[in-house]
Design a protein around this motif. Structure first.
Motif, short mmCIF file in Angstrom:
data_model
loop_
_atom_site.label_atom_id
_atom_site.label_comp_id
_atom_site.label_asym_id
_atom_site.label_seq_id
_atom_site.Cartn_x
_atom_site.Cartn_y
_atom_site.Cartn_z
N LYS A 178 -0.20 -5.55 1.56
CA LYS A 178 1.12 -5.94 2.08
C LYS A 178 1.19 -5.70 3.58
O LYS A 178 0.48 -4.87 4.12
N ASP A 179 2.08 -6.43 4.23
CA ASP A 179 2.27 -6.30 5.68
C ASP A 179 3.50 -5.43 5.95
O ASP A 179 4.62 -5.84 5.67
N PRO A 180 3.30 -4.23 6.49
CA PRO A 180 4.43 -3.34 6.75
C PRO A 180 5.37 -3.83 7.85
O PRO A 180 6.47 -3.32 8.00
N HIS A 195 9.65 -2.99 6.80
CA HIS A 195 9.30 -1.83 5.98
C HIS A 195 8.93 -0.65 6.87
O HIS A 195 9.35 0.48 6.62
N ALA A 196 8.17 -0.91 7.93
CA ALA A 196 7.77 0.16 8.86
C ALA A 196 9.01 0.77 9.53
O ALA A 196 9.09 1.99 9.70
N ASP A 197 9.98 -0.06 9.91
CA ASP A 197 11.22 0.45 10.50
C ASP A 197 11.95 1.36 9.50
O ASP A 197 12.46 2.42 9.87
N LEU A 198 11.99 0.92 8.26
CA LEU A 198 12.68 1.67 7.22
C LEU A 198 12.00 3.01 6.99
O LEU A 198 12.67 4.04 6.87
N ARG A 213 -0.67 2.91 5.92
CA ARG A 213 -1.99 2.70 5.31
C ARG A 213 -1.89 2.38 3.83
O ARG A 213 -2.60 1.51 3.33
N SER A 214 -1.02 3.07 3.13
CA SER A 214 -0.85 2.82 1.69
C SER A 214 -0.36 1.39 1.45
O SER A 214 -0.84 0.70 0.55
N TRP A 215 0.58 0.95 2.25
CA TRP A 215 1.14 -0.40 2.13
C TRP A 215 0.05 -1.44 2.42
O TRP A 215 -0.10 -2.42 1.70
#
Length: 69
Positions: free
Chosen positions: A55-57, A17-20, A48-50
């Motif tokens: 959830k784990d980004p 998700h962080a990559d995206l 931070r929102s995630w």
């Protein structure tokens, strides 16, 4: 025919998700819709929102998990 998976083409299979988010912000900077000096702040906000949602980004995006990194 399936639409092209642009993130997979650019990031490879198993992207997180962080990559995206980083790719989305980077592409937005490239089009001029996000100021370059705010890019990292946007990514930090998304992370931070995630995390606040429990959830784990850094986990792979669900539809990419079967592709591996």
């Amino acid at each position: 025919m399936w639409p092209e998976n642009i993130p997979r083409r650019i990031l490879g299979g198993g992207y997180t998700h962080a990559d995206l988010w980083r790719l989305a912000v980077s592409r937005s900077v490239g089009t001029g819709t996000v100021p370059a000096e705010r890019a990292e702040a946007y990514v930090r906000f998304l992370r931070r929102s995630w995390e606040r949602a429990g959830k784990d980004p850094d986990t792979a995006v669900e539809w990419e998990r079967s592709y591996g990194a």
